[in-house]
Scaffold this motif. Structure first.
Motif, short mmCIF file in Angstrom:
data_model
loop_
_atom_site.label_atom_id
_atom_site.label_comp_id
_atom_site.label_asym_id
_atom_site.label_seq_id
_atom_site.Cartn_x
_atom_site.Cartn_y
_atom_site.Cartn_z
N ASN A 82 0.81 -1.27 -0.16
CA ASN A 82 -0.11 0.17 0.13
C ASN A 82 0.85 1.28 -0.06
O ASN A 82 0.45 2.33 -0.58
CB ASN A 82 -0.85 0.11 1.08
N PHE A 83 1.80 1.29 0.87
CA PHE A 83 2.81 2.46 0.98
C PHE A 83 3.55 2.57 -0.51
O PHE A 83 3.39 3.76 -0.92
CB PHE A 83 4.02 2.22 1.81
N LEU A 84 3.92 1.40 -1.04
CA LEU A 84 4.54 1.71 -2.43
C LEU A 84 3.57 2.30 -3.49
O LEU A 84 3.92 3.12 -4.26
CB LEU A 84 5.16 0.41 -3.07
N THR A 85 2.14 1.99 -3.61
CA THR A 85 1.24 2.27 -4.37
C THR A 85 0.91 3.85 -4.11
O THR A 85 0.92 4.67 -5.06
CB THR A 85 -0.13 1.71 -3.96
N ASP A 86 0.95 4.16 -2.67
CA ASP A 86 0.66 5.62 -2.38
C ASP A 86 1.98 6.49 -2.79
O ASP A 86 1.86 7.66 -3.33
CB ASP A 86 0.63 5.87 -0.84
N LEU A 87 3.25 5.75 -2.86
CA LEU A 87 4.62 6.60 -3.23
C LEU A 87 4.52 6.72 -4.81
O LEU A 87 4.86 7.94 -5.29
CB LEU A 87 5.62 5.80 -2.87
N THR A 88 3.73 6.04 -5.62
CA THR A 88 3.70 6.38 -6.97
C THR A 88 2.89 7.53 -7.32
O THR A 88 2.80 8.13 -8.40
CB THR A 88 3.34 5.04 -7.91
N SER A 89 2.00 7.85 -6.14
CA SER A 89 0.75 9.05 -6.61
C SER A 89 1.73 10.52 -6.41
O SER A 89 1.27 11.46 -6.86
CB SER A 89 -0.23 8.97 -5.74
N LEU A 90 2.89 10.40 -6.01
CA LEU A 90 3.67 11.53 -5.65
C LEU A 90 4.01 12.38 -7.05
O LEU A 90 4.50 11.65 -7.89
CB LEU A 90 4.89 11.45 -5.01
N LYS A 91 3.82 13.48 -6.89
CA LYS A 91 4.17 14.31 -8.46
C LYS A 91 5.18 15.34 -8.06
O LYS A 91 5.19 15.88 -6.94
CB LYS A 91 3.01 14.92 -8.79
N PHE A 92 6.17 15.25 -8.93
CA PHE A 92 7.30 16.34 -8.72
C PHE A 92 7.17 17.13 -9.92
O PHE A 92 7.07 16.90 -10.80
CB PHE A 92 8.63 15.30 -8.68
N GLU A 93 7.68 18.58 -9.64
CA GLU A 93 7.75 19.26 -10.69
C GLU A 93 9.24 20.06 -10.60
O GLU A 93 9.74 20.24 -9.29
CB GLU A 93 6.91 20.65 -10.60
N TYR A 94 9.67 20.53 -11.74
CA TYR A 94 11.11 21.17 -11.68
C TYR A 94 11.05 22.39 -12.36
O TYR A 94 10.11 22.66 -13.12
CB TYR A 94 12.27 20.14 -12.11
N SER A 95 12.12 23.34 -12.23
CA SER A 95 11.96 24.52 -12.82
C SER A 95 13.37 24.91 -13.12
O SER A 95 14.32 24.56 -12.67
CB SER A 95 11.40 25.69 -12.01
N ILE A 96 13.62 25.72 -14.28
CA ILE A 96 14.75 26.19 -14.75
C ILE A 96 15.61 26.84 -13.58
O ILE A 96 16.76 26.82 -13.39
CB ILE A 96 15.00 27.04 -15.87
N LEU A 97 14.66 27.70 -12.82
CA LEU A 97 15.40 28.36 -11.78
C LEU A 97 15.33 27.89 -10.52
O LEU A 97 15.74 28.39 -9.38
CB LEU A 97 14.57 29.84 -11.55
N LEU A 98 15.19 26.21 -10.34
CA LEU A 98 15.00 25.78 -9.03
C LEU A 98 16.58 25.35 -8.66
O LEU A 98 17.29 24.91 -9.42
CB LEU A 98 14.47 24.59 -9.39
N SER A 99 16.96 26.07 -7.39
CA SER A 99 18.46 25.66 -7.16
C SER A 99 18.33 24.36 -6.39
O SER A 99 17.40 23.73 -5.75
CB SER A 99 18.71 26.70 -5.93
N PRO A 100 19.44 23.61 -6.63
CA PRO A 100 19.62 22.17 -6.13
C PRO A 100 19.68 22.12 -4.99
O PRO A 100 20.27 22.87 -4.09
CB PRO A 100 20.70 21.64 -6.85
N LEU A 101 18.68 21.36 -4.06
CA LEU A 101 18.66 21.04 -2.69
C LEU A 101 18.65 19.52 -2.61
O LEU A 101 18.17 18.93 -3.05
CB LEU A 101 17.61 21.66 -2.16
N ASN A 102 19.41 19.34 -1.46
CA ASN A 102 19.40 17.84 -0.85
C ASN A 102 18.16 17.88 -0.13
O ASN A 102 17.75 18.65 0.70
CB ASN A 102 20.63 17.50 -0.16
N ASN A 103 17.74 16.41 0.27
CA ASN A 103 16.53 16.24 1.08
C ASN A 103 17.29 16.60 2.61
O ASN A 103 18.31 15.91 2.94
CB ASN A 103 15.91 15.08 0.85
N THR A 104 16.41 17.20 3.61
CA THR A 104 16.79 17.13 4.83
C THR A 104 15.49 16.93 5.70
O THR A 104 14.34 17.01 5.02
CB THR A 104 17.48 18.31 5.57
N GLY A 105 15.69 16.65 6.87
CA GLY A 105 14.23 16.33 7.72
C GLY A 105 13.86 15.02 7.54
O GLY A 105 14.56 13.99 7.18
N ILE A 106 12.39 14.95 7.52
CA ILE A 106 11.87 13.79 7.36
C ILE A 106 11.61 13.50 5.96
O ILE A 106 10.84 14.15 5.15
CB ILE A 106 10.12 13.80 8.08
N ASN A 107 11.91 12.00 5.50
CA ASN A 107 11.88 11.67 4.36
C ASN A 107 11.53 10.09 4.10
O ASN A 107 11.45 9.63 5.26
CB ASN A 107 13.56 11.86 3.57
#
Length: 142
Positions: free
Chosen positions: A67-92
Motif C-alpha cells: 500500500n505504501f508503494l502504491t501511495d508513493l507512486t502518486s507523488l508528483k514532482f515538478e522542476y523549474s529552470i530556476l530551481l536551485s539544487p537542494l538535498n533532502n533534509t528532515g523527515i523523508n
C-alpha cells in the motif's frame, strides 16, 4: 531611450516566464517499486550540500508495504529552470533496493536522491507537492 525601455520590457517578460516555467518530472517509480526490499521513514541531516549524510531510522514500514508503494507512486514532482539544487533534509522516505544501479533511494520534498555504496550518485532535483507528501507520511508514520 525607446530601445532601452523595449529591451528592459523583454528582459522582465523573459525572467517572469522562466520563474513560472515548471514541468512535471516523471521518475521511474515502476523500477523503484519492483526493486524495493525495505521502506523506512527517516530523519536526514547534512552538514553541507555535498557532505556526509546522517540518517536516523524512525520507522520501518512492514505491514502495509504494498500500500505504501502504491501511495508513493502518486507523488508528483515538478522542476523549474530556476530551481536551485537542494538535498533532502528532515523527515523523508528511504527505499532500500535490490538494484544494480543504486542501493537505496531517498524521496523527499526537494527531490529524489539515489545512492550507491553510501555515496550520492544522482539527485533528481524537483519539488514534491508538500500536502501529498505529508499525507503519505501521516498515513503511515505513527
Amino acid at each position: 531611450m525607446k530601445k532601452t525601455r523595449l529591451i528592459l520590457i523583454y528582459l522582465i517578460v523573459f525572467i517572469f516566464s522562466l520563474s513560472g516555467c515548471t514541468k512535471q518530472y516523471d521518475y521511474n517509480f515502476e523500477e523503484l517499486v519492483n526493486s524495493a526490499e525495505e521502506i523506512y521513514i527517516v530523519d536526514i541531516e547534512r552538514e553541507e550540500y555535498y557532505g556526509d549524510i546522517s540518517i536516523d531510522y524512525l520507522m520501518k514500514i512492514e505491514n502495509e508495504f504494498e500500500n505504501f508503494l502504491t501511495d508513493l507512486t502518486s507523488l508528483k514532482f515538478e522542476y523549474s529552470i530556476l530551481l536551485s539544487p537542494l538535498n533532502n533534509t528532515g523527515i523523508n522516505i528511504m527505499i532500500v533496493c535490490n538494484n544494480e544501479q543504486y542501493d537505496y533511494v531517498i524521496i523527499g520534498l526537494s527531490g529524489i536522491e539515489e545512492f550507491k555504496n553510501n555515496k550520492q550518485i544522482y539527485l533528481h532535483n524537483a519539488m514534491c507537492d508538500k500536502d501529498t507528501f505529508n499525507n503519505i507520511l501521516n498515513k503511515y508514520y505513527k
